[in-house]
Design a protein around this motif. Sequence first.
Motif, PDB file in Angstrom:
ATOM      1  N   LEU A   1      61.668  32.458  50.195  1.00 52.59           N
ATOM      2  CA  LEU A   1      61.065  33.686  50.678  1.00 52.59           C
ATOM      3  C   LEU A   1      59.977  33.934  49.471  1.00 52.59           C
ATOM      4  N   ASP A   2      58.797  34.244  50.217  1.00 49.68           N
ATOM      5  CA  ASP A   2      57.568  34.454  49.278  1.00 49.68           C
ATOM      6  C   ASP A   2      56.474  35.204  49.872  1.00 49.68           C
ATOM      7  N   PRO A   3      56.070  36.494  49.619  1.00 58.33           N
ATOM      8  CA  PRO A   3      55.215  37.266  50.325  1.00 58.33           C
ATOM      9  C   PRO A   3      53.912  36.832  50.471  1.00 58.33           C
ATOM     10  N   ASP A   4      53.440  35.393  49.908  1.00 58.27           N
ATOM     11  CA  ASP A   4      52.291  34.704  50.109  1.00 58.27           C
ATOM     12  C   ASP A   4      52.456  33.918  51.418  1.00 58.27           C
TER      13      ASP A   4
ATOM     14  N   GLY B   1      70.987  34.260  49.039  1.00 60.91           N
ATOM     15  CA  GLY B   1      69.795  35.146  48.717  1.00 60.91           C
ATOM     16  C   GLY B   1      69.066  34.203  47.584  1.00 60.91           C
TER      17      GLY B   1
ATOM     18  N   ALA C   1      67.599  30.798  48.883  1.00 66.17           N
ATOM     19  CA  ALA C   1      66.357  31.215  49.614  1.00 66.17           C
ATOM     20  C   ALA C   1      65.251  31.685  48.930  1.00 66.17           C
ATOM     21  N   ALA C   2      65.355  32.332  47.870  1.00 62.93           N
ATOM     22  CA  ALA C   2      64.269  32.737  46.898  1.00 62.93           C
ATOM     23  C   ALA C   2      63.975  31.448  46.082  1.00 62.93           C
ATOM     24  N   GLY C   3      64.577  30.478  46.210  1.00 59.91           N
ATOM     25  CA  GLY C   3      63.919  29.360  45.429  1.00 59.91           C
ATOM     26  C   GLY C   3      64.692  28.982  44.099  1.00 59.91           C
ATOM     27  N   ALA C   4      65.945  29.735  44.044  1.00 61.70           N
ATOM     28  CA  ALA C   4      66.474  29.572  42.470  1.00 61.70           C
ATOM     29  C   ALA C   4      67.527  28.417  42.490  1.00 61.70           C
TER      30      ALA C   4
ATOM     31  N   ILE D   1      68.621  37.653  45.876  1.00 65.55           N
ATOM     32  CA  ILE D   1      67.294  37.579  45.802  1.00 65.55           C
ATOM     33  C   ILE D   1      66.681  38.233  44.629  1.00 65.55           C
TER      34      ILE D   1
ATOM     35  N   PRO E   1      54.924  34.322  54.210  1.00 65.91           N
ATOM     36  CA  PRO E   1      56.024  34.898  54.930  1.00 65.91           C
ATOM     37  C   PRO E   1      56.936  34.107  55.894  1.00 65.91           C
ATOM     38  N   VAL E   2      58.137  33.980  55.687  1.00 55.72           N
ATOM     39  CA  VAL E   2      58.893  33.049  56.418  1.00 55.72           C
ATOM     40  C   VAL E   2      60.334  33.939  57.179  1.00 55.72           C
ATOM     41  N   THR E   3      60.682  33.655  58.468  1.00 55.26           N
ATOM     42  CA  THR E   3      61.614  34.270  59.121  1.00 55.26           C
ATOM     43  C   THR E   3      62.729  33.322  59.016  1.00 55.26           C
ATOM     44  N   MET E   4      63.791  33.849  57.951  1.00 56.23           N
ATOM     45  CA  MET E   4      64.944  33.144  57.782  1.00 56.23           C
ATOM     46  C   MET E   4      66.227  33.560  58.619  1.00 56.23           C
TER      47      MET E   4
ATOM     48  N   VAL F   1      73.270  39.695  49.544  1.00 57.87           N
ATOM     49  CA  VAL F   1      72.174  38.798  49.645  1.00 57.87           C
ATOM     50  C   VAL F   1      70.883  39.376  48.970  1.00 57.87           C
TER      51      VAL F   1
ATOM     52  N   MET G   1      56.559  39.478  57.261  1.00 53.94           N
ATOM     53  CA  MET G   1      56.844  39.372  55.992  1.00 53.94           C
ATOM     54  C   MET G   1      58.179  38.352  55.688  1.00 53.94           C
ATOM     55  N   PRO G   2      58.242  38.168  54.482  1.00 58.09           N
ATOM     56  CA  PRO G   2      59.411  37.204  54.284  1.00 58.09           C
ATOM     57  C   PRO G   2      60.712  38.015  54.413  1.00 58.09           C
ATOM     58  N   TRP G   3      61.327  37.473  55.406  1.00 59.63           N
ATOM     59  CA  TRP G   3      62.692  38.433  56.024  1.00 59.63           C
ATOM     60  C   TRP G   3      63.925  37.222  55.861  1.00 59.63           C
TER      61      TRP G   3
ATOM     62  N   MET H   1      63.427  33.504  37.743  1.00 63.10           N
ATOM     63  CA  MET H   1      62.514  32.461  37.809  1.00 63.10           C
ATOM     64  C   MET H   1      61.048  33.233  37.120  1.00 63.10           C
TER      65      MET H   1
END
Lengths: 307, 391
Positions: free
Chosen positions: B200-203, B68, B71-74, A85, B205-208, A81, A68-70, A92
């Motif tokens: 960060l996007d559920p479609d 955060g 990382a979410a793209g904003a 998010i 998933p990345v580990t950051m 954080v 999952m995105p983590w 957005m």
Amino acid sequence: MENLGVYAARLAPKIDGLAPGHRACIGCGEALAVRIACKAMGSNVIVANATGCMEVISSQLPATAWDMPWIHTLFENNSAVASGIESALKVMIRKGKIADKGTKVVAMGGDGATSDIGFQALSGALERGHDFLYLMFDNEAYMNTGIQRSSATPYGASTTTSPAGKKSIGQKTAKKNMPAIVAAHDIPYVATACPSYPFDMMEKVKKGLAVNGPAFISVFSVCPTGWRSSPDLSVKLGRLAVQTGAFPLYEVENGQYKLSLDPAPLRPIQEYFKLQGRFRHLSEGTVKQIQEKIISDYEKLKRKVAC
Amino acid sequence: MGKRIGMEVSLAIAEAAKMANVDVVAAYPITPQTHIVERMAEIVANGELDAEYIPVESEHSAMSACLGSSAAGARTFTATAGQGLELMHEVLYVASAMRLPIVMAVANRALSSPLNVWGDQSDLMAVRDTGWIQIICENGQEAFDLTLAAFKISEDHRILLPVMIHCDGFYLTHVVEPIEFPTQDEVNKYLPPFNYPLPLDPDKPVTMGAFAPSFIYTEAKKAQEVNIVNSKQLIIDLWKEFGKTFGREYHPIEKYRTEGAGTLLLTLGSFGETAMTAVDKMRDEGQDVGLLKLRLWRPFPFEELRETVNGAQTLIVVDRALSFGGPGGPAFSEIRSALYGEKKRPKIIGFVGGLGGRDLTVTEFEGMVKRAAEINDTAAEKEYEMFGVRE
Ligand SMILES: Cc1ncc(C[n+]2csc(CCOP(=O)(O)OP(=O)(O)O)c2C)c(N)n1
Ligand code: SF4
Ligand SMILES: [Mg+2]
């Protein structure tokens, strides 16, 4: 009973956000708790994880256990954080930059990350009312750095920074009541849970995700390494913590307390203590004193439920 | 073409963030940054900008929320000063190492103790190793332009690094200056929407922020270093592009009347303006004095420095920060080390002054040039001198 256990496991969602192959100790109750939480959360979430055992065992480069995105950044800032998010998604979506997929934001951290060093950031995020779920995995000490005491360590427990000795009974202070402190922020949902009661826990995680605004769950997480207990007893110890009243299961929904399970009469605390090395040094007198406190705390809790 | 209006520099910085159409602002107030974040809050509150303003409970949380958000793209903006920047310290390293674009205006301020809220660059120097791009402004126009350009630099896929825009507290933040503003259309054309490669996007998933044991940490740090070193040329190119679009071009080191200068002063930030007046005066009196203004502090412009000091006999570096028990002011010691290997290099003299909002006047810059000549004559072995101390 045994058979029911096997059957019940099949009722749990198949999805695993925390994949097998991570590096947690054998019998780790915290990894079990995270796995169960992830099953309830499903795949449409973004997780902000604090530094601690769960981060270290799951994300050693170049591998990851997270499906999952983590994001992990630091020890004390996961609430902030998560705030970032959640705000980013909100704006957005509003500006049409991303689609509204109903994605939920979850912050995870240990008792140290949550009740000590990240306490201010948590309080700030709760007070600001971000729509997120906070999961505190409470194994009652700083395990990642070698079993140091936290404010969640129970009275009398021996840790590496509250060692039992000739002049010390171990931890000198009572466990900080995090659910009550969090509930004082007047957020819509607060609960306690334990992976030894997996379906109760999954229900609570789902509820916490569903409410609009902040939700907080304190998840009791047995740590065989830090508690000096046998790894095969982790589920049993979780049950004993609940049944002795050391860690009662309840919810606070919009300020209303509700017991999830009333294990009356409470089992003697000694049944729970005797399976763990961290309490082994306690004298009969101290155990008796602790027993009395547990009973009075439990009665206090029941009075809150009654009103 | 937009218009030229008088505006407090803090408000102009907020205007740049507004014109950049930022999505998230997470900030905590501290003098002398307050006007920037108050204005951001106002802009959001009255609907001039559609953004989330997160009134966090500390600067540590401000920068953490920025992590955060980015990382979410904003598109993410914040501002701080002095103590606030120090409280963010550990979070700053994370932003750069995780390649998270964030633009932060810093109203440079002294560090406690004793408490002092005035202009000083100790905060700027204390974060020089955090991996951020650090750009220093001298006046209000630069503060606006460089803040706007910072979004372009920070979000460029070849760079993807957080950027600090430094403005001396009060000296810049609290003065009203005539500033030329572009139109929103021009800005929209210049600055494309933020498009983070792997948010960060559920479609997907990345580990950051994974954990790196020693077998891979060094490699991660090397990659980070290569990235910021390589960003220098890209920053220069992007400033060129800014110049073509808006008519004002910026450089890592700005030169003022350096032709044939035997003695060069080097300043960082708002002192450049006073130093220019001093240089004019000394030139009028027949002294061959010129001025260098260091704009790009990180990545450090080694080649540009070597090229600009070439031919001078004396280089006077004026720091607004101390490195206690160390080799002089931070800019001085870095510049000396950058020039050490040169076959022909000027004698480098360091002065520390203007701490905690103490003014350095035209007379004092002239005094530094005089004092440098004395030091040169006596071949003193002193590392540096504090200038303007009342004994
Ligand atoms: C600012 C800071 N201080 C201290 C540490 C060291 N540290 C990392 S994890 C940790 C303890 C974690 O305890 P807890 O939150 O209870 O999680 P657990 O490991 O028990 O799951 C500590 C002290 C750190 N990483 N950052
Ligand atoms: S130390 Fe405890 S919490 Fe940490 S991984 Fe081991 S068992 Fe789990
Ligand atoms: Mg812990």
